[in-house]
Write an enzyme that holds these catalytic residues in place. Structure first.
Site, mmCIF file in Angstrom:
data_model
loop_
_atom_site.group_PDB
_atom_site.id
_atom_site.type_symbol
_atom_site.label_atom_id
_atom_site.label_comp_id
_atom_site.label_asym_id
_atom_site.label_seq_id
_atom_site.Cartn_x
_atom_site.Cartn_y
_atom_site.Cartn_z
ATOM 1 N N HIS A 81 -13.293 2.626 8.616
ATOM 2 C CA HIS A 81 -12.468 1.517 8.101
ATOM 3 C C HIS A 81 -12.923 1.123 6.684
ATOM 4 O O HIS A 81 -13.337 -0.020 6.444
ATOM 5 C CB HIS A 81 -12.528 0.316 9.046
ATOM 6 N N LEU A 82 -12.799 2.091 5.786
ATOM 7 C CA LEU A 82 -13.288 1.883 4.415
ATOM 8 C C LEU A 82 -12.171 1.626 3.411
ATOM 9 O O LEU A 82 -12.432 1.519 2.221
ATOM 10 C CB LEU A 82 -14.088 3.120 3.956
ATOM 11 N N GLY A 83 -10.922 1.533 3.904
ATOM 12 C CA GLY A 83 -9.783 1.425 2.991
ATOM 13 C C GLY A 83 -9.948 0.348 1.924
ATOM 14 O O GLY A 83 -9.628 0.570 0.754
ATOM 15 N N ALA A 84 -10.462 -0.785 2.310
ATOM 16 C CA ALA A 84 -10.564 -1.898 1.357
ATOM 17 C C ALA A 84 -11.930 -1.957 0.694
ATOM 18 O O ALA A 84 -12.201 -2.852 -0.098
ATOM 19 C CB ALA A 84 -10.304 -3.211 2.095
ATOM 20 N N GLU A 97 -12.712 -0.518 17.267
ATOM 21 C CA GLU A 97 -13.647 -0.270 16.157
ATOM 22 C C GLU A 97 -14.986 -0.956 16.418
ATOM 23 O O GLU A 97 -14.992 -2.152 16.721
ATOM 24 C CB GLU A 97 -13.033 -0.771 14.849
ATOM 25 N N VAL A 106 -4.387 4.907 7.358
ATOM 26 C CA VAL A 106 -5.249 3.891 6.727
ATOM 27 C C VAL A 106 -4.690 2.509 7.098
ATOM 28 O O VAL A 106 -5.049 1.507 6.494
ATOM 29 C CB VAL A 106 -5.278 4.088 5.184
ATOM 30 N N ALA A 107 -3.783 2.477 8.084
ATOM 31 C CA ALA A 107 -3.145 1.193 8.433
ATOM 32 C C ALA A 107 -3.907 0.513 9.565
ATOM 33 O O ALA A 107 -4.850 -0.250 9.326
ATOM 34 C CB ALA A 107 -1.687 1.413 8.792
ATOM 35 N N ARG A 108 -3.555 0.827 10.787
ATOM 36 C CA ARG A 108 -4.246 0.290 11.951
ATOM 37 C C ARG A 108 -4.268 1.358 13.040
ATOM 38 O O ARG A 108 -3.257 2.030 13.277
ATOM 39 C CB ARG A 108 -3.520 -0.953 12.495
ATOM 40 N N ASP A 144 10.975 2.615 6.301
ATOM 41 C CA ASP A 144 10.615 1.198 6.396
ATOM 42 C C ASP A 144 11.905 0.429 6.620
ATOM 43 O O ASP A 144 12.743 0.337 5.731
ATOM 44 C CB ASP A 144 9.922 0.740 5.103
ATOM 45 N N VAL A 146 0.838 -1.199 0.000
ATOM 46 C CA VAL A 146 0.000 0.000 0.000
ATOM 47 C C VAL A 146 0.875 1.252 0.000
ATOM 48 O O VAL A 146 0.657 2.180 -0.785
ATOM 49 C CB VAL A 146 -0.954 0.008 1.222
HETATM 50 N N1 LIG Z 1 -7.756 0.506 6.083
HETATM 51 C C1 LIG Z 1 -7.894 -0.589 5.382
HETATM 52 O O1 LIG Z 1 -8.991 -0.972 5.038
HETATM 53 C C2 LIG Z 1 -6.707 -1.338 4.975
HETATM 54 C C3 LIG Z 1 -5.626 -1.377 5.787
HETATM 55 N N2 LIG Z 1 -4.522 -2.082 5.429
HETATM 56 C C4 LIG Z 1 -3.405 -2.068 6.339
HETATM 57 O O2 LIG Z 1 -2.317 -1.397 5.738
HETATM 58 C C5 LIG Z 1 -1.119 -1.918 6.243
HETATM 59 C C6 LIG Z 1 -0.141 -2.184 5.094
HETATM 60 O O3 LIG Z 1 -0.665 -3.141 4.210
HETATM 61 P P1 LIG Z 1 0.257 -3.688 3.019
HETATM 62 O O4 LIG Z 1 0.984 -2.578 2.398
HETATM 63 O O5 LIG Z 1 -0.599 -4.526 2.182
HETATM 64 O O6 LIG Z 1 1.263 -4.577 3.830
HETATM 65 P P2 LIG Z 1 2.767 -4.888 3.458
HETATM 66 O O7 LIG Z 1 3.179 -6.012 4.304
HETATM 67 O O8 LIG Z 1 2.925 -5.007 1.991
HETATM 68 O O9 LIG Z 1 3.552 -3.579 3.927
HETATM 69 C C7 LIG Z 1 3.807 -3.260 5.260
HETATM 70 C C8 LIG Z 1 5.183 -2.641 5.305
HETATM 71 O O10 LIG Z 1 5.400 -2.128 6.609
HETATM 72 C C9 LIG Z 1 6.765 -2.313 6.897
HETATM 73 N N3 LIG Z 1 7.042 -2.209 8.307
HETATM 74 C C10 LIG Z 1 7.033 -3.183 9.251
HETATM 75 N N4 LIG Z 1 7.399 -2.674 10.431
HETATM 76 C C11 LIG Z 1 7.644 -1.369 10.232
HETATM 77 C C12 LIG Z 1 8.077 -0.327 11.079
HETATM 78 N N5 LIG Z 1 8.321 -0.513 12.392
HETATM 79 N N6 LIG Z 1 8.240 0.904 10.542
HETATM 80 C C13 LIG Z 1 7.995 1.117 9.231
HETATM 81 N N7 LIG Z 1 7.608 0.170 8.384
HETATM 82 C C14 LIG Z 1 7.427 -1.056 8.880
HETATM 83 C C15 LIG Z 1 7.082 -3.662 6.303
HETATM 84 O O11 LIG Z 1 8.471 -3.794 6.081
HETATM 85 C C16 LIG Z 1 6.305 -3.624 5.014
HETATM 86 O O12 LIG Z 1 7.111 -3.171 3.940
HETATM 87 C C17 LIG Z 1 -1.501 -3.150 7.056
HETATM 88 O O13 LIG Z 1 -1.544 -2.815 8.408
HETATM 89 C C18 LIG Z 1 -2.869 -3.468 6.606
HETATM 90 O O14 LIG Z 1 -3.578 -4.124 7.564
HETATM 91 C C19 LIG Z 1 -4.444 -2.747 4.246
HETATM 92 C C20 LIG Z 1 -5.511 -2.764 3.397
HETATM 93 C C21 LIG Z 1 -6.751 -2.081 3.716
HETATM 94 O O1 LIG Z 2 -7.031 -5.690 4.616
HETATM 95 C C1 LIG Z 2 -6.936 -5.022 5.645
HETATM 96 O O2 LIG Z 2 -5.941 -5.047 6.381
HETATM 97 C C2 LIG Z 2 -8.021 -4.173 6.054
HETATM 98 O O3 LIG Z 2 -7.868 -3.442 6.989
HETATM 99 C C3 LIG Z 2 -9.318 -4.287 5.376
HETATM 100 O O4 LIG Z 2 -10.225 -4.620 6.380
HETATM 101 P P1 LIG Z 2 -11.681 -5.134 6.021
HETATM 102 O O5 LIG Z 2 -11.513 -6.408 5.294
HETATM 103 O O6 LIG Z 2 -12.304 -4.085 5.152
HETATM 104 O O7 LIG Z 2 -12.359 -5.300 7.324
#
Ligand SMILES: NC(=O)C1=CN([C@@H]2O[C@H](COP(=O)(O)OP(=O)(O)OC[C@H]3O[C@@H](n4cnc5c(N)ncnc54)[C@H](O)[C@@H]3O)[C@@H](O)[C@H]2O)C=CC1
Ligand SMILES: O=C(O)C(=O)COP(=O)(O)O
Length: 632
Positions: free
Chosen positions: A367-370, A348, A317-319, A258, A239
């Site tokens: 929590h609409l990111g996805a 949440e 948009v992470a956690r 990162d 992301v």
């Molecule tokens: N709001 C939403 O609906 C959504 C939220 N997310 C969240 O977004 C986040 C990222 O998702 P992706 O990019 O798919 O995961 P990913 O695993 O591809 O990327 C996460 C990155 O964070 C890095 N990381 C780990 N520890 C770290 C630290 N202490 N400092 C900085 N970087 C660090 C990792 O090296 C990795 O490159 C996840 O927490 C995921 O749950 C993802 C999709 C939808």
């Molecule tokens: O994929 C993620 O990490 C998300 O945060 C998406 O969450 P959701 O499936 O929309 O409840």
């Protein structure tokens, strides 16, 4: 002999009978694989006879047709037809809204119970009827849930990326595979990050609300520009890098922090990788894209906000948990943080009247990111394929709590995996006395370079073989190391290079158990004083090639009798006729001796288990010094 053996190892085999699968992508490939298999539930392991591929599942915990509990808060509870029962489909509980394409795909291979909004209590009540569970971020899959499943739950599918709502340790302990859908919502999350960035900078949400309230406040909602501003992307993964790419298109300078990101990938996108502190001090905007882990928990706190440029703007948009929320409120009140745009929250939904949600400089989304149509269909298919694959006995490419073993390695090692489990199974049956097995050494003789031979599967299967016959534990690739550690079983591995052909992955596998007594003294090697069994694979079939100091040559497809005798003519006939009288069919026989007329070890493969009386008769043959029956 192929992946089904590893299915048991992966803990993902739930013995799905041959059935039609959707004709698209990986699912279509599985269709072909399934159609060519015969579903046979056995204790564990895999056998191949007369070229028929046999699928093996994980014993009594495998195939079960569950009556779907219709008294729960089911949104759509399917009725279980007689024909469905006949096919012995596994049951998949979908606990949160999943795209239709994913449900359709699952319905081809499973009984799908879509029960949304279950309370924790309802989930625990239902879970012992389910082989797989699919969730999004709203369901907490706790230790309590795994315990309530009573060993039936084999796969948890997280329809999204973050698996912080699944207790991975608890899953691993019970050998439940956890898979996620890591790619299908990447763009949606990145686009939402950019939406929040632009909306925040131009006060879109506040201006809209004020206008709907009948106001026309052009001076109040003056925003800030993005071009030439510095955006710090925290977490440069899937992301994060998509956000970076889009922000570059908006004319922003993008830096990223990162600790694990590749500098080359950052360079290719024109992004500078910097330290955490440098990111904070340089950024006008900070966008969070790291996972929630013990290291990132509340990583944005009073101290880190204190290092930020005054007037910084933050997007999350992470956690929610990566921000200490009360600290953010303080930073907003102090003007250190000018604005925040939040999609995710520690709890949440947040409690009513939450100070952060209600802060005038904060915009929020639930929590609409996805949550785009496209991402949800994509995620649904991605997770349905992963779960169906796991249920069909494939090792998953998106496994979160199991080593990922490439498909070609799985295929190549298949007969060795069977050999490994059987050596473990035989070795532990040779132990006598109550001291217990604590130290096991495995020696792999191979012409392959160390990095060209993945032994994790083999070690897991030896562990399975060693522990399962003497306990009620269920062991697979997910929990093998954990269970071994819990039981104080130390398995050391040694590689011995050979000059053989590198096309052959392994020449021999030797399993030794030290510091124990054996009920078959000849199994103790004169060389190392430990119970020693060596095996090899010939024409795809596992063979026992050494017992203690004696060479033998018996295929490991059936149970065996090991018999030490004084080498003399007529022994084979005597043993054969005693077994024949009882209608015990001998499948294989070999005699290993060090020199003629001395001690010899006879290994006899038997199709049926001989009665105690028959075994006693064998023992009564004057030349027989000791014998043992070992069950496979
Ligand atoms: N709001 C939403 O609906 C959504 C939220 N997310 C969240 O977004 C986040 C990222 O998702 P992706 O990019 O798919 O995961 P990913 O695993 O591809 O990327 C996460 C990155 O964070 C890095 N990381 C780990 N520890 C770290 C630290 N202490 N400092 C900085 N970087 C660090 C990792 O090296 C990795 O490159 C996840 O927490 C995921 O749950 C993802 C999709 C939808
Ligand atoms: O994929 C993620 O990490 C998300 O945060 C998406 O969450 P959701 O499936 O929309 O409840």
């Amino acid at each position: 002999m192929e992946t089904a053996a590893m299915a048991a190892a992966a803990g993902s085999a739930v013995g799905v009978a041959a059935k039609a699968m959707p004709k698209a992508g990986a699912a279509a490939r599985r269709d072909c694989q399934l159609a060519s298999r015969v579903s046979i539930v056995r204790d564990a392991g895999l056998v191949s006879k007369a070229g028929v591929r046999t699928r093996v599942s994980v014993g009594a915990r495998s195939v079960r047709v569950a009556a779907v509990n219709s008294s729960s808060a089911a949104v759509a509870t399917p009725s279980v037809t007689e024909s469905e029962k006949a096919v012995s489909k596994p049951t998949v509980l979908v606990a949160e809204k999943l795209g239709a394409a994913g449900i359709e795909l699952l319905e081809k291979v499973a009984i799908v119970d879509c029960s949304y909004n279950l309370s924790n209590e309802d989930l625990c009540a239902k879970i012992s009827q389910c082989d797989a569970l699919i969730v999004r971020s709203g369901t907490k899959v706790t230790k309590e849930v795994f315990e309530a499943s009573k060993g039936r739950l084999k796969v948890v599918g997280r329809a999204g990326v973050g698996i912080d709502n699944v207790d991975l340790q608890a899953a691993t302990e019970v050998g439940c595979l956890v898979v996620n859908a890591p790619t299908a919502n990447t763009v949606a999350a990145a686009e939402h990050g950019i939406s929040l960035l632009t909306a925040m900078a131009r006060n879109v949400a506040q201006a809209s609300a004020s206008m709907k309230a009948g106001k026309w406040q052009r001076n109040k909602w003056v925003g800030v520009s993005l071009v030439e501003k510095t955006l710090a992307v925290m977490g440069f993964g899937k992301v994060g890098s998509e956000v970076a790419r889009r922000a570059k298109g908006l004319g922003m300078h993008v830096i990223a922090h990162d600790p694990y990101a590749s500098a080359e990938r950052a360079k290719a996108l024109g992004v500078e990788l910097v330290s955490f502190d440098e990111a904070l001090t340089r950024a006008d905007f900070i966008s969070l894209h790291m996972p929630l882990t013990p290291t990132t928990d509340k990583i944005f706190n009073d101290e880190s906000f204190g290092k930020c440029k005054k007037g910084v703007r933050i997007i999350n948009v992470a956690r929610g948990g990566v921000i200490d929320e009360p600290a953010l409120v303080r930073a907003l009140d102090a003007g250190i943080v000018a604005q925040a745009a939040l999609d995710v929250f520690t709890v949440e939904p947040p409690k009513e009247g939450d100070a952060l949600v209600n802060h005038e400089n904060v915009i929020v989304t639930p929590h609409l990111g996805a949550s785009t149509m496209e991402a949800q269909e994509g995620v649904a298919v991605e997770i349905a394929e992963a779960v169906a694959g796991a249920l069909a006995g494939e090792l998953s490419a998106t496994a979160v709590n199991a080593p990922m073993v490439p498909a070609e390695v799985i295929t190549e090692l298949a007969p060795y995996v069977t050999l490994a489990e059987r050596l473990g199974r035989l070795a532990v049956q040779l132990v006598s006395g109550g001291a217990g097995v604590k130290q096991v050494k495995v020696v792999y003789r191979s012409a392959r370079a160390d990095d060209d031979l993945d032994t994790r599967l083999l070690r897991a299967m030896i562990t399975k073989g060693l522990i399962e016959p003497v306990s009620s534990a269920f062991i697979n690739l997910v929990n093998a190391d954990y269970v071994a550690k819990q039981r104080g079983l130390k398995i050391s591995e040694e590689r011995q290079p050979t000059d053989g052909a590198i096309e052959v992955p392994l020449e021999t596998i030797t399993v030794t158990i030290a510091n124990v007594e054996s009920k078959f003294a000849s199994a103790i090697s004169e060389q190392n004083g430990a119970i020693t069994l060596e095996g090899k694979v010939k024409d795809g079939v596992p063979y026992l090639s050494r017992v203690g100091s004696f060479s033998v040559d018996v295929s490991l497809e059936d149970s065996i009798i090991l018999c030490r005798q004084v080498d003399q003519p007529g022994m084979i006939g005597k043993v054969g006729s005693i077994l024949g009288q009882e209608n015990v069919n001998i499948s294989f026989m070999s005699v290993g001796r060090k020199s003629p007329r001395q001690h010899a070890v006879m290994a006899i493969g038997v199709d049926e288990e001989p009665s105690k009386a028959t075994l006693q008769k064998l023992g009564e043959i004057p030349a027989v010094e000791e014998f043992v029956f070992l069950k496979l």
